[in-house]
Design an enzyme around this catalytic site. Structure first.
Site, short mmCIF file in Angstrom:
data_model
loop_
_atom_site.label_atom_id
_atom_site.label_comp_id
_atom_site.label_asym_id
_atom_site.label_seq_id
_atom_site.Cartn_x
_atom_site.Cartn_y
_atom_site.Cartn_z
N CYS A 1 0.83 -1.21 0.00
CA CYS A 1 0.00 0.00 0.00
C CYS A 1 0.86 1.25 0.00
CB CYS A 1 -0.91 0.03 1.22
SG CYS A 1 -1.99 -1.38 1.34
C1 BEZ Z 1 0.55 -4.68 1.82
O1 BEZ Z 1 -0.08 -3.66 1.57
O2 BEZ Z 1 1.75 -4.69 1.73
C2 BEZ Z 1 -0.12 -5.93 2.24
C3 BEZ Z 1 -1.29 -5.86 2.99
C4 BEZ Z 1 -1.89 -7.03 3.38
C5 BEZ Z 1 -1.35 -8.25 3.00
C6 BEZ Z 1 -0.21 -8.29 2.22
C7 BEZ Z 1 0.40 -7.13 1.84
#
Ligand code: BEZ
Length: 211
Positions: free
Chosen positions: A45
């Site tokens: 994100c």
């Molecule tokens: C991420 O945004 O990096 C992420 C969020 C939840 C699970 C895996 C990755």
């Protein structure tokens, strides 16, 4: 029931990193991109929001406003934005909605319980100026979105809205576009003065009309 293409995007008022926001007021007559991410302070994100911030001029050039959403609160968003700006070398200047009670997440079907009971998946909606939903894409939490593709679809949608053309597989800016089937071949020259090629009666190509 889940939102579908052509449905009216539900309006909402919510807290965000830029204050209280009403979706319809925020969008005004612009196109809109509403996209969710699973949680603050997560690695994928962080890169997505940094990328979006870097592309903000590209979105503005397409008369498009963007707003992100997660189920964390405003204070968390504010702290996370500092990290995004630092690590992605950018300035996040679009709102991140704080949907702590998950009202918007449920309204837009952003929670897929068999993926996660509590976190939003990576949903993305393109909303036209008339507030209809034009694109819905859903990625899993583990896959960051391709924002070049988001821009490409936006270009395609705007061409369709403005010129009654569609775009073929893997189309990119500057390449020929497809005249939609609703236009009779006899009417093409008047509408598309750059000319056209009839590959088949149902497959008519014309140069991109807005360049
Ligand atoms: C991420 O945004 O990096 C992420 C969020 C939840 C699970 C895996 C990755």
């Amino acid at each position: 029931m889940a939102l579908r293409l052509g449905d009216t995007a539900p309006n909402f008022t919510a807290e965000s990193s830029l204050g209280t926001l009403n979706l319809y007021d925020f969008l005004g007559t612009s196109w809109g991109i509403l996209f969710s991410h699973p949680a603050d302070f997560t690695p994928v994100c962080t890169t997505e929001l940094g990328k979006t911030a870097k592309l903000i001029q590209e979105f503005a050039a397409r008369n498009t406003k963007v707003l992100a959403l997660s189920v964390d609160g405003v204070a968390s968003h504010q702290e996370w934005i500092k990290d995004i700006n630092e690590t992605q070398n950018t300035t996040v200047n679009f709102p991140i909605i704080a949907d702590e009670n998950k009202e918007i997440a449920y309204l837009y079907d952003m929670i897929h319980p068999n993926a996660s009971a509590t976190l939003t998946v990576r949903s993305l909606f393109i909303i036209a100026p008339d507030k209809t939903v034009k694109l819905i894409i859903t990625y899993p939490a583990s896959t960051g979105r391709n924002f070049d593709e988001v821009l490409r679809v936006l270009d395609s949608l705007q061409l369709t809205a403005d010129y009654q053309v569609a775009t073929p597989a893997d189309w990119k800016q500057g390449e020929d576009v497809v005249v939609i089937p609703a236009i009779k071949t006899i009417d093409i020259p008047a509408k598309f003065p750059k000319g056209f090629t009839e590959v088949k009666p149902y497959l008519r190509l014309t140069p991109q009309p807005n360049i």
